[in-house]
Structure formats: structure tokens, C-alpha cells
Design a protein around this motif. Structure first.
Motif, PDB file in Angstrom:
ATOM      1  N   VAL A 489     -85.220 -37.670  53.144  1.00  0.00           N
ATOM      2  CA  VAL A 489     -85.877 -36.508  53.758  1.00  0.00           C
ATOM      3  C   VAL A 489     -86.355 -35.590  52.642  1.00  0.00           C
ATOM      4  O   VAL A 489     -85.556 -35.189  51.783  1.00  0.00           O
ATOM      5  CB  VAL A 489     -84.909 -35.749  54.689  1.00  0.00           C
ATOM      6  CG1 VAL A 489     -85.602 -34.538  55.302  1.00  0.00           C
ATOM      7  CG2 VAL A 489     -84.390 -36.676  55.777  1.00  0.00           C
ATOM      8  N   PRO A 490     -87.638 -35.263  52.593  1.00  0.00           N
ATOM      9  CA  PRO A 490     -88.147 -34.376  51.533  1.00  0.00           C
ATOM     10  C   PRO A 490     -87.430 -33.028  51.535  1.00  0.00           C
ATOM     11  O   PRO A 490     -86.989 -32.533  52.580  1.00  0.00           O
ATOM     12  CB  PRO A 490     -89.629 -34.220  51.888  1.00  0.00           C
ATOM     13  CG  PRO A 490     -89.952 -35.406  52.729  1.00  0.00           C
ATOM     14  CD  PRO A 490     -88.711 -35.728  53.491  1.00  0.00           C
ATOM     15  N   LYS A 491     -87.332 -32.446  50.352  1.00  0.00           N
ATOM     16  CA  LYS A 491     -86.671 -31.154  50.212  1.00  0.00           C
ATOM     17  C   LYS A 491     -87.349 -30.093  51.074  1.00  0.00           C
ATOM     18  O   LYS A 491     -86.683 -29.225  51.661  1.00  0.00           O
ATOM     19  CB  LYS A 491     -86.679 -30.734  48.746  1.00  0.00           C
ATOM     20  CG  LYS A 491     -85.985 -29.405  48.493  1.00  0.00           C
ATOM     21  CD  LYS A 491     -86.031 -29.017  47.024  1.00  0.00           C
ATOM     22  CE  LYS A 491     -85.362 -27.660  46.797  1.00  0.00           C
ATOM     23  NZ  LYS A 491     -85.445 -27.246  45.371  1.00  0.00           N
ATOM     24  N   ALA A 492     -88.680 -30.169  51.189  1.00  0.00           N
ATOM     25  CA  ALA A 492     -89.416 -29.180  51.987  1.00  0.00           C
ATOM     26  C   ALA A 492     -88.995 -29.236  53.455  1.00  0.00           C
ATOM     27  O   ALA A 492     -88.902 -28.201  54.130  1.00  0.00           O
ATOM     28  CB  ALA A 492     -90.918 -29.417  51.860  1.00  0.00           C
ATOM     29  N   ASP A 493     -88.711 -30.442  53.967  1.00  0.00           N
ATOM     30  CA  ASP A 493     -88.288 -30.567  55.362  1.00  0.00           C
ATOM     31  C   ASP A 493     -86.872 -30.032  55.557  1.00  0.00           C
ATOM     32  O   ASP A 493     -86.565 -29.431  56.591  1.00  0.00           O
ATOM     33  CB  ASP A 493     -88.369 -32.032  55.794  1.00  0.00           C
ATOM     34  CG  ASP A 493     -89.801 -32.502  55.956  1.00  0.00           C
ATOM     35  OD1 ASP A 493     -90.268 -32.573  57.095  1.00  0.00           O
ATOM     36  OD2 ASP A 493     -90.463 -32.761  54.936  1.00  0.00           O
ATOM     37  N   LEU A 494     -85.998 -30.274  54.567  1.00  0.00           N
ATOM     38  CA  LEU A 494     -84.643 -29.724  54.657  1.00  0.00           C
ATOM     39  C   LEU A 494     -84.680 -28.197  54.654  1.00  0.00           C
ATOM     40  O   LEU A 494     -83.967 -27.541  55.423  1.00  0.00           O
ATOM     41  CB  LEU A 494     -83.790 -30.238  53.494  1.00  0.00           C
ATOM     42  CG  LEU A 494     -83.488 -31.746  53.479  1.00  0.00           C
ATOM     43  CD1 LEU A 494     -82.703 -32.112  52.222  1.00  0.00           C
ATOM     44  CD2 LEU A 494     -82.705 -32.163  54.728  1.00  0.00           C
ATOM     45  N   GLU A 495     -85.513 -27.630  53.794  1.00  0.00           N
ATOM     46  CA  GLU A 495     -85.619 -26.172  53.748  1.00  0.00           C
ATOM     47  C   GLU A 495     -86.255 -25.625  55.024  1.00  0.00           C
ATOM     48  O   GLU A 495     -85.897 -24.539  55.495  1.00  0.00           O
ATOM     49  CB  GLU A 495     -86.428 -25.755  52.520  1.00  0.00           C
ATOM     50  CG  GLU A 495     -85.696 -26.020  51.205  1.00  0.00           C
ATOM     51  CD  GLU A 495     -86.531 -25.655  49.989  1.00  0.00           C
ATOM     52  OE1 GLU A 495     -87.771 -25.480  50.159  1.00  0.00           O
ATOM     53  OE2 GLU A 495     -85.960 -25.545  48.889  1.00  0.00           O
TER      54      GLU A 495
END
Length: 559
Positions: A489-495
Motif C-alpha cells: 500500500v503506497p505511503k500516500a494511501d496510508l496517510e
């Protein structure tokens, strides 16, 4: 209901004279529903006796209690047919004349005061019983079985049914005319007086307006509509001619649509007040308990000092004699050592006094463990209540209030309106969830209630899904779903997911919020914990700006 609405309702209900009463229910403490059979159709007559009491026909259905309350059983036993509806005196009281297997009875519906009441009396107006017995007040208004029923003292006003009064010369403008209408004439209402004053202000004479109003009242030409009166929307039963094309189906229809029930028994406003009152009451109770626990904890934390006193007695036993009430010994635990006075029980030997201190120290130590456990449980319950409070503030639909109310009912913080089996009081059905998508298309799900959070975390989320919760504040459980643990999962989606979790938390108005991020497999639930309360074994934190995302609604079956 105001006086004119009651007159309009009596006119509307008059065709129901002679109808049979099929069943009587009491879904709530202050709500009675009579099912009527006219010979061609079934109707429901609603008697709402809570705040803003009213009486009208209703198209709503109601969840009836498993066991009817005593007053409901009494009505069932004494009422089989309605003979007619009438006004009782000049107060807001409707008398329903009824026939039953034990003779004629009268049901008085008192629709005045902060809350209403129902009084069942026999044909001689002797009280059989009342929904809310009144043991205090004037002699004539004691509402107790066996006493005669008396109407309140009549208001000294001019009845428009008897004559048309002359308008005083002092009523030269709309405001004075309006004030004269509300203080002098009966029946009248504030909304109707405001409408009539507006007609005078528009150019009509006060005498013309009053004559037209009385003529329509005597002829029963009621046309209930919603319209602006006195700066807000009101129900007016005798509106001006220009408003009569907006006639509703009936006054019952207008009154019924004002109340949208969250659980089939109460209007939304009543449910909100009930939930808010229960939350405030329990929060106050728990905070008082915490103060008491803290005081007990301070006392019991002295077990070390008590044990030291016992050891000092044993070490200097030769200085203690039976019969002494206290003894001064050298305290070797102080630096430098100094004298200390130790109270004694004169009926005990020196050895027994020392043993007494050791027993007391052990008791204090065990009590301290119990006190600390109670303190943790109380703090956990306060956290749970704070989470319930958050969802209560965010509740946007009657269904949300129903979910919260059911949870408080199951927790014992709300009393069931009538006695029901425990199985009927448990929350049932599937809790609602919110759904959204991340920029990369991953599905986000989060709870709209504590029960929804619990179901999401313990039942629907897979072990490899990501779990989010605002750290240290009440908020939703949010899950980012992925098909397998091999999917990155991309970091942008986690954030993004963390920002949504922060936006649906108590910290939603903060500029920056710390959010816990963990795998669902690292989330556990302690036995006996309340819905939504979990333990997190491993997590990392993300600092994000809250995002208040408008979601789609979903349920567990959809997932």
C-alpha cells in the motif's frame, strides 16, 4: 397542541364516533396508541403525553412492548368502543367517551402543562386510575383512584362560541390587537393571533378580521397549513384565504410528519434528549466514583507505613505493655532516627498489637489491588462513554440514534420503557459502516457506532488489513482493506486513511493529529470489554491533518 388545534382535531375526529377499539398499546411511558376499526379501515389514534403533548391520528407503526404496562392493561379491560370526542372545559383537555364490558367510562386527555396526562374515570367522573398519578397539589387536582375528577379552574376569557365581543378602541394597531386576542378571547393561539394581526397590518379592519375568524370557527371551516407566523413556521388551522390553496390532507398529517421516530416509539428530539440525559448522568456518576476511589487509594497506599509500625513494635516489644493506648518508639526508618508515636489497643497484648498492624497492612495491600482494578474499569467506561458521546454528536439519521439508544439500553444505562425480555433489548441487525476509496482505489471502512467499530475490527477485517485510530482520543476504527499481505500500500494511501480516521475523531478540528496504524492481527479484545474497546499490541504512528470525508453508507452484508 394549542386551543385552536384541539378544536380542529375534534372536528377531524368527530366522524370516528361509534368506532370499535381493536387494541391498545403503550410503546413508551408517555405514549398510548389506540387501534380503531371504523367498519371500513383501520386507524391509529396516538396519545403522546410527553413534552408538547398532542392527540392525533397517525400512520406510523410502533414497536410494542412484550408485556403491556398496568395502565395499558386497564384501558384494554375497560374500553371497547369510542362513543365520541368532546372538549372538557376551557383548558386543553379532550374527553373521549367510551363504552366497555364494565360500563361507560371517560378518558380525559390532559394536553396542557410541561407534560400531558391520561385520566380514566367512570360515568360519574370518579377516577379509576391515571397514567401519572398526582399526589400533590390542590385538593381538586389530586389524581388518585377513587377520588372525583375535577377540571382545572376555568380561564376567565370571552368565549367566541357564545358571542362576538366588541374590539376596544385602544386596539388601534396590529400589536395591540394581537395582544388583546391572546389575553381576552377563547379559543385562540399565539400563531393565529399573529396571522390575524398581520391581516390588520395589511389593511383590513380588526372587526372584519375577527368576524371572519369567528364565522369560520363556528362553521368548522378548518384548513390546517404550515406557514410563517411570528417569525417561524407554525401550524395554523384557520389561515387567510391566500393560504388556503396549500391545504394539507389533515391536521393529523401535519402533526404526524413533525415527528420522525428513530425507533418507532419516539420523536427524534425526544430520543436525543433521552440519550443526552443518560450520557450526562452516567458521566457524572463515574466521575464521582473516581473521586471516591482516589480518596480510598490514598488511604490504602499507607500499607507500607502500617507494616513499618508493626515491625517497630516487634523490634521494641520490651517497651510495650498491655493496657497502653499509645507508645513512643524510635523510628529507625527515618534518617536520622527519631521518635514516633504508635496508637495501641489497650485490650491487646504487645504481640497482638503488632500482629494487628501486620494484618491491617495485608488488608490494605489487597484493597489497593482491588481499588486500582476499579479505577482502570471506571476509566475504561469513561473512555467508552466519550466514544458514545462522539457518535451521538455525529448522528445524522434516526437510524444512528436507534443504534446508540440500543447500545445504551443493552448496557443498562437506559431503562426499557416497559418490561421486555433481555433478548428483545439487545441490539439487533447489522451495524452501519461508512465506506470510501483511497486515491489508489483501496477500500476504506469505518464504524458509525461502537458496535459498528467492534464488528468491523473483530469480524470483517482480515488479519492483513491495515487498522487506524486517532491516538489518545475517541474516534472511529478505520480499516484499509487489501486482498492479501503481499500487496503493498503506497505511503500516500496510508496517510490518506489516517487523515480520514483523524477526521472522524474527537480531534477532527485540530491542525495535526497523531494516528495509530497497525495490522488487524495485532488488535486484540479483552474479555468483558465493551463494544469498540480493544488492545493494540504493535503499532506505528502517522501525523496527519484531519480529513472529514463524506462517505457512502454500507453494512456488513455488503462486504
Amino acid at each position: 397542541m394549542d386551543d385552536l388545534q384541539i378544536e380542529a382535531m375534534l372536528h377531524e375526529l368527530s366522524p370516528l364516533a361509534g368506532c370499535a377499539v381493536g387494541k391498545i398499546h403503550q410503546p413508551a411511558d408517555d405514549l398510548v396508541v389506540m387501534r380503531l376499526w371504523t367498519g371500513g379501515r383501520n386507524l391509529r389514534l396516538l396519545l403522546a403525553l410527553g413534552q408538547n403533548p398532542k392527540l392525533h391520528l397517525s400512520e406510523r407503526t410502533f414497536a410494542n412492548p412484550f408485556h403491556p404496562p398496568g395502565f395499558c392493561r386497564l384501558l384494554r379491560a375497560r374500553i371497547a368502543r369510542i362513543q365520541g370526542f368532546a372538549r372538557a372545559g376551557r383548558e386543553r383537555i379532550v374527553r373521549i367517551d367510551c363504552a366497555g364490558p364494565k360500563g361507560d367510562v371517560r378518558l380525559y386527555c390532559e394536553l396542557f402543562g410541561p407534560v400531558g396526562n391520561l385520566v380514566l374515570a367512570d360515568a360519574e367522573d370518579r377516577i379509576i386510575d391515571a397514567l401519572k398519578r398526582q399526589r400533590k397539589g390542590t385538593e381538586n387536582r389530586l389524581l388518585l383512584p377513587g377520588r372525583p375528577y375535577h377540571l382545572p379552574n376555568a380561564r376567565q376569557m370571552i368565549s367566541l362560541f357564545e358571542r362576538l365581543p366588541e374590539i376596544p378602541a385602544s386596539c388601534r394597531d396590529a400589536d395591540s390587537f394581537r395582544n388583546w386576542l391572546t389575553t381576552t378571547l377563547w379559543p385562540m393561539s399565539g400563531a393565529q393571533a399573529a396571522v390575524m394581526a398581520a391581516e390588520v397590518e395589511a389593511g383590513q379592519t380588526a372587526q372584519e378580521v375577527l368576524e371572519t375568524f369567528r364565522r369560520q370557527l363556528l362553521a368548522g371551516q378548518f384548513h390546517p397549513v404550515r406557514m410563517m407566523a411570528d417569525g417561524r413556521e407554525r401550524i395554523v388551522v384557520l389561515p387567510p384565504a391566500a393560504k388556503r390553496d396549500k391545504k394539507a390532507r389533515s391536521l393529523s398529517h401535519l402533526l404526524d410528519e413533525k415527528s420522525s421516530p428513530p425507533n418507532g416509539t419516539e420523536p427524534v428530539e425526544d430520543a436525543r434528549r433521552e440519550i443526552d440525559r443518560a450520557l450526562r448522568k452516567q458521566e457524572k456518576k463515574l466521575r464521582r466514583r473516581l473521586v471516591r476511589i482516589e480518596a480510598e487509594k490514598i488511604q490504602k497506599e499507607g500499607h507500607v507505613l502500617v507494616r513499618q509500625q508493626g515491625e517497630l513494635l516487634l523490634a521494641q516489644l520490651h517497651r510495650v505493655k498491655k493496657g497502653m493506648t499509645s507508645v513512643r518508639l524510635t523510628d529507625y526508618y527515618r534518617q536520622p532516627p527519631g521518635p514516633v508515636a504508635i496508637p495501641l489497643d489497650p485490650s491487646l497484648t504487645p504481640q497482638q498489637n503488632a500482629e494487628k498492624y501486620f494484618r491491617l497492612a495485608r488488608k490494605y495491600q489487597l484493597s489497593l489491588e482491588h481499588i486500582e482494578r476499579r479505577q482502570r474499569e471506571t476509566l475504561d467506561e469513561l473512555d467508552w462513554l466519550e466514544e458514545i458521546r462522539l457518535y451521538f454528536e455525529q448522528a445524522a439519521t434516526p437510524a444512528d440514534l436507534t443504534e446508540i439508544r440500543a447500545e445504551l439500553l443493552a448496557a443498562g444505562l437506559l431503562a426499557a420503557s416497559c418490561r421486555e425480555p433481555a433478548s428483545r433489548r439487545r441490539p439487533t441487525g447489522t451495524p452501519a459502516l461508512n465506506r470510501a476509496k483511497t486515491p489508489s482505489g483501496f477500500t476504506l471502512l469505518w464504524g458509525r457506532s461502537s458496535r459498528g467499530n467492534d464488528a468491523l475490527t473483530t469480524r470483517i477485517a482480515a488479519p492483513h488489513d491495515f487498522w487506524f485510530h486517532a491516538k489518545g482520543v475517541p474516534g472511529c476504527h478505520l480499516v484499509l482493506r487489501r486482498d492479501s499481505r503481499d500487496i503493498d500500500v503506497p505511503k500516500a494511501d496510508l496517510e490518506y486513511a489516517a487523515a480520514v480516521a483523524a477526521g472522524w475523531s474527537r480531534a477532527r478540528d485540530e491542525k495535526s493529529v497523531e494516528v495509530m496504524c497497525a495490522l488487524t492481527r495485532d488488535i486484540g479484545k479483552t474479555k468483558g470489554a465493551r463494544p469498540g474497546q480493544v488492545t493494540v499490541r504493535r503499532f506505528r504512528t502517522l501525523r496527519v491533518s484531519p480529513l472529514r470525508l463524506q462517505p457512502e453508507a454500507t453494512t456488513l452484508e455488503n462486504d
